[in-house]
Design a protein around this motif. Structure first.
Motif, PDB file in Angstrom:
ATOM      1  N   SER A 145     -10.351   1.448 -10.464  1.00 56.84           N
ATOM      2  CA  SER A 145     -11.627   1.688  -9.786  1.00 56.84           C
ATOM      3  C   SER A 145     -11.575   2.924  -8.894  1.00 56.84           C
ATOM      4  O   SER A 145     -12.608   3.528  -8.601  1.00 56.84           O
ATOM      5  N   ARG A 146     -10.385   3.295  -8.453  1.00 62.89           N
ATOM      6  CA  ARG A 146     -10.227   4.489  -7.616  1.00 62.89           C
ATOM      7  C   ARG A 146      -8.781   4.949  -7.688  1.00 62.89           C
ATOM      8  O   ARG A 146      -7.891   4.211  -8.121  1.00 62.89           O
ATOM      9  N   SER A 147      -8.550   6.190  -7.254  1.00 64.75           N
ATOM     10  CA  SER A 147      -7.212   6.773  -7.308  1.00 64.75           C
ATOM     11  C   SER A 147      -6.362   6.252  -6.149  1.00 64.75           C
ATOM     12  O   SER A 147      -6.867   6.018  -5.048  1.00 64.75           O
ATOM     13  N   VAL A 148      -5.078   6.105  -6.428  1.00 65.65           N
ATOM     14  CA  VAL A 148      -4.130   5.659  -5.405  1.00 65.65           C
ATOM     15  C   VAL A 148      -3.640   6.877  -4.636  1.00 65.65           C
ATOM     16  O   VAL A 148      -3.064   7.799  -5.224  1.00 65.65           O
ATOM     17  N   GLU A 149      -3.874   6.891  -3.328  1.00 69.44           N
ATOM     18  CA  GLU A 149      -3.480   8.015  -2.486  1.00 69.44           C
ATOM     19  C   GLU A 149      -2.332   7.615  -1.578  1.00 69.44           C
ATOM     20  O   GLU A 149      -2.263   6.483  -1.107  1.00 69.44           O
ATOM     21  N   GLY A 150      -1.432   8.565  -1.328  1.00 68.64           N
ATOM     22  CA  GLY A 150      -0.308   8.310  -0.435  1.00 68.64           C
ATOM     23  C   GLY A 150       0.947   7.884  -1.175  1.00 68.64           C
ATOM     24  O   GLY A 150       0.992   7.855  -2.416  1.00 68.64           O
ATOM     25  N   ILE A 151       1.968   7.539  -0.416  1.00 67.40           N
ATOM     26  CA  ILE A 151       3.257   7.110  -0.966  1.00 67.40           C
ATOM     27  C   ILE A 151       3.232   5.600  -1.151  1.00 67.40           C
ATOM     28  O   ILE A 151       2.955   4.852  -0.214  1.00 67.40           O
ATOM     29  N   ILE A 152       3.510   5.167  -2.366  1.00 69.98           N
ATOM     30  CA  ILE A 152       3.499   3.728  -2.663  1.00 69.98           C
ATOM     31  C   ILE A 152       4.734   3.081  -2.050  1.00 69.98           C
ATOM     32  O   ILE A 152       5.868   3.481  -2.311  1.00 69.98           O
ATOM     33  N   LYS A 153       4.502   2.062  -1.226  1.00 67.95           N
ATOM     34  CA  LYS A 153       5.599   1.342  -0.570  1.00 67.95           C
ATOM     35  C   LYS A 153       5.968   0.062  -1.312  1.00 67.95           C
ATOM     36  O   LYS A 153       7.139  -0.238  -1.501  1.00 67.95           O
ATOM     37  N   THR A 154       4.970  -0.721  -1.711  1.00 62.13           N
ATOM     38  CA  THR A 154       5.241  -1.970  -2.437  1.00 62.13           C
ATOM     39  C   THR A 154       4.180  -2.190  -3.512  1.00 62.13           C
ATOM     40  O   THR A 154       3.042  -1.713  -3.391  1.00 62.13           O
ATOM     41  N   LEU A 155       4.565  -2.912  -4.534  1.00 59.79           N
ATOM     42  CA  LEU A 155       3.638  -3.373  -5.566  1.00 59.79           C
ATOM     43  C   LEU A 155       3.804  -4.881  -5.695  1.00 59.79           C
ATOM     44  O   LEU A 155       4.898  -5.367  -5.977  1.00 59.79           O
ATOM     45  N   THR A 156       2.716  -5.605  -5.483  1.00 61.36           N
ATOM     46  CA  THR A 156       2.735  -7.061  -5.623  1.00 61.36           C
ATOM     47  C   THR A 156       1.922  -7.464  -6.831  1.00 61.36           C
ATOM     48  O   THR A 156       0.771  -7.043  -6.977  1.00 61.36           O
ATOM     49  N   VAL A 157       2.521  -8.242  -7.703  1.00 63.25           N
ATOM     50  CA  VAL A 157       1.828  -8.798  -8.876  1.00 63.25           C
ATOM     51  C   VAL A 157       1.386 -10.201  -8.498  1.00 63.25           C
ATOM     52  O   VAL A 157       2.222 -11.066  -8.212  1.00 63.25           O
ATOM     53  N   LYS A 158       0.072 -10.426  -8.492  1.00 63.95           N
ATOM     54  CA  LYS A 158      -0.480 -11.686  -7.989  1.00 63.95           C
ATOM     55  C   LYS A 158      -1.315 -12.362  -9.062  1.00 63.95           C
ATOM     56  O   LYS A 158      -2.093 -11.708  -9.757  1.00 63.95           O
ATOM     57  N   ARG A 159      -1.172 -13.662  -9.169  1.00 63.24           N
ATOM     58  CA  ARG A 159      -1.919 -14.471 -10.136  1.00 63.24           C
ATOM     59  C   ARG A 159      -2.848 -15.405  -9.378  1.00 63.24           C
ATOM     60  O   ARG A 159      -2.427 -16.087  -8.449  1.00 63.24           O
ATOM     61  N   ASN A 160      -4.117 -15.419  -9.768  1.00 57.94           N
ATOM     62  CA  ASN A 160      -5.040 -16.345  -9.099  1.00 57.94           C
ATOM     63  C   ASN A 160      -5.105 -17.660  -9.862  1.00 57.94           C
ATOM     64  O   ASN A 160      -4.433 -17.847 -10.886  1.00 57.94           O
ATOM     65  N   VAL A 161      -5.909 -18.575  -9.382  1.00 56.42           N
ATOM     66  CA  VAL A 161      -5.963 -19.917  -9.969  1.00 56.42           C
ATOM     67  C   VAL A 161      -6.558 -19.907 -11.375  1.00 56.42           C
ATOM     68  O   VAL A 161      -6.368 -20.864 -12.136  1.00 56.42           O
ATOM     69  N   LEU A 162      -7.269 -18.847 -11.728  1.00 57.82           N
ATOM     70  CA  LEU A 162      -7.839 -18.751 -13.067  1.00 57.82           C
ATOM     71  C   LEU A 162      -6.869 -18.139 -14.071  1.00 57.82           C
ATOM     72  O   LEU A 162      -7.207 -17.995 -15.245  1.00 57.82           O
ATOM     73  N   GLY A 163      -5.680 -17.756 -13.594  1.00 55.30           N
ATOM     74  CA  GLY A 163      -4.698 -17.142 -14.482  1.00 55.30           C
ATOM     75  C   GLY A 163      -4.857 -15.639 -14.609  1.00 55.30           C
ATOM     76  O   GLY A 163      -4.131 -15.010 -15.397  1.00 55.30           O
TER      77      GLY A 163
END
Length: 372
Positions: A145-163
């Motif tokens: 939806s938009r560009s990632v700006e800055g230095i990436i510190k962490t990436l979290t992969v998250k699953r919601n209740v709908l899978g």
């Protein structure tokens, strides 16, 4: 210049490869439960807290011998799970040590369906120029939806209740300082009858999204209760119920952002009261949860911080409702059910909520050193 931490959230496209991330989250849940078991056993034997460093060394040996399938998750994600457990135990022991009010239980075992994420820090992922990302050797597409700006510190992969799988990216970047802007000030008092009561006498009402969806929710709950436990129809009904809850949450959050932007564009200084939300929930329950004051305040502060407006919180124990804004006499006998009262000193007829908003504005400006 100032250092700003920003969070981006992207949804992965549905793909058969997403099952690998789903399996990795399940592995993280298994490691969490193993860590909880080790903590309990260590405390039972030695009466001490098991340090994160010792537990991490033990997990490294276990994944090479007893559980080789854990190696597909990645060392950084495993390290993060161990640190989560360690932080949870430290928070529990600190709560017990400080003898704080309210019950807090130690961290417990979690079902795989209740465990929702794992986090990668310096390695294990790579974002590409298009809407593709590589996570632990596999490439996935996400809704960019938009560009990632800055230095990436962490990436979290998250699953919601709908899978559904989401990527939560935390970045750090240098931005120029935003100077406080000049403009009007407003005092706002949160209420149950009206969401916001302004010092000028105007009010803002909440759409009460949960209350508006009660009929639909009750019908969905009845469908779930009538299905046989463990059946495919019950799983389908539960997913439908979760979609309704998610839609309520999204509508409320969207309204909060629109309201926050409207208030920030109109006022340069916004004075609010620091509420005791836990106590309010015990008294009024579902209504307070539906209004979601805490979520709105966090959004308001974030929007104001990015536009140069200032949000000032006054102490929750300040006599905002009981003090007359004209002569500042405090009415100690004012009951909660009284919505209007007459000041015994200056004989002014006061509306409880408007009077509170005026006092909140006066006390907020005083904290900034601005004459009211």
């Amino acid at each position: 210049m100032r250092t700003v931490v920003k969070t981006y959230k992207f949804k992965l496209y549905k793909n058969k490869k997403n099952k690998y991330l789903d399996d990795d989250i399940n592995i993280a849940a298994a490691i969490w439960n193993y860590c909880i078991a080790m903590h309990r056993r260590y405390y039972r034997l030695y009466g001490k807290h098991l340090s994160a460093n010792r537990l991490m060394k033990h997990i490294t040996k276990v994944k090479r011998t007893l559980h080789p399938e854990w190696q597909s998750l990645g060392s950084q994600a495993i390290q993060d799970v161990v640190q989560r457990v360690d932080r949870s135990y430290k928070a529990f022991f600190e709560h017990v040590k400080q003898k704080r009010h309210g019950r807090k239980s130690p961290p417990s075992f979690k079902k795989r369906s209740r465990y929702s994420s794992f986090t990668l820090k310096q390695a294990g992922y790579a974002f590409h120029a298009d809407n593709k990302v590589t996570i632990m050797g596999r490439e996935y597409k996400y809704c960019k939806s938009r560009s990632v700006e800055g230095i990436i510190k962490t990436l979290t992969v998250k699953r919601n209740v709908l899978g559904e799988i989401y990527l939560i990216v935390v970045t750090k970047q240098e931005c120029s300082d935003i100077l406080p802007r000049a403009g009007k000030a407003a005092g706002m008092d949160f209420g149950l009858k009206h969401f916001l009561n302004l010092d000028n006498g105007s009010v803002i009402d909440s759409p009460l999204w949960y209350k508006a969806s009660l009929k639909e929710l009750r019908a969905a709950h009845r469908v779930v209760s009538r299905c046989k436990k463990g059946s495919r129809n019950r799983r389908r009904a539960i997913r439908n119920l979760e979609r309704i809850y998610q839609r309520i949450s999204n509508r409320r959050r969207d309204w909060f952002f629109k309201l926050a932007n409207q208030l920030v564009s109109e006022y340069a200084v916004i004075c609010i009261e620091d509420l005791n939300l836990d106590g309010m929930k015990r008294l009024w329950g579902r209504k307070v949860s539906d209004l979601a004051f805490a979520e709105f305040v966090s959004i308001l502060e974030w929007v104001a911080n990015n536009t140069g407006s200032t949000v000032v919180k006054i102490d929750r124990w300040a006599p905002s409702s009981k003090a007359c804004h004209v002569c500042r006499t405090i009415n100690t006998s004012l009951a909660l059910k009284q919505r209007s009262w007459e000041c015994e000193c200056c004989h002014t007829i006061l509306d409880r909520d408007t009077n509170a908003a005026i006092n909140i504005k006066r006390m907020g400006l005083a904290r900034l050193g601005i004459p009211a």
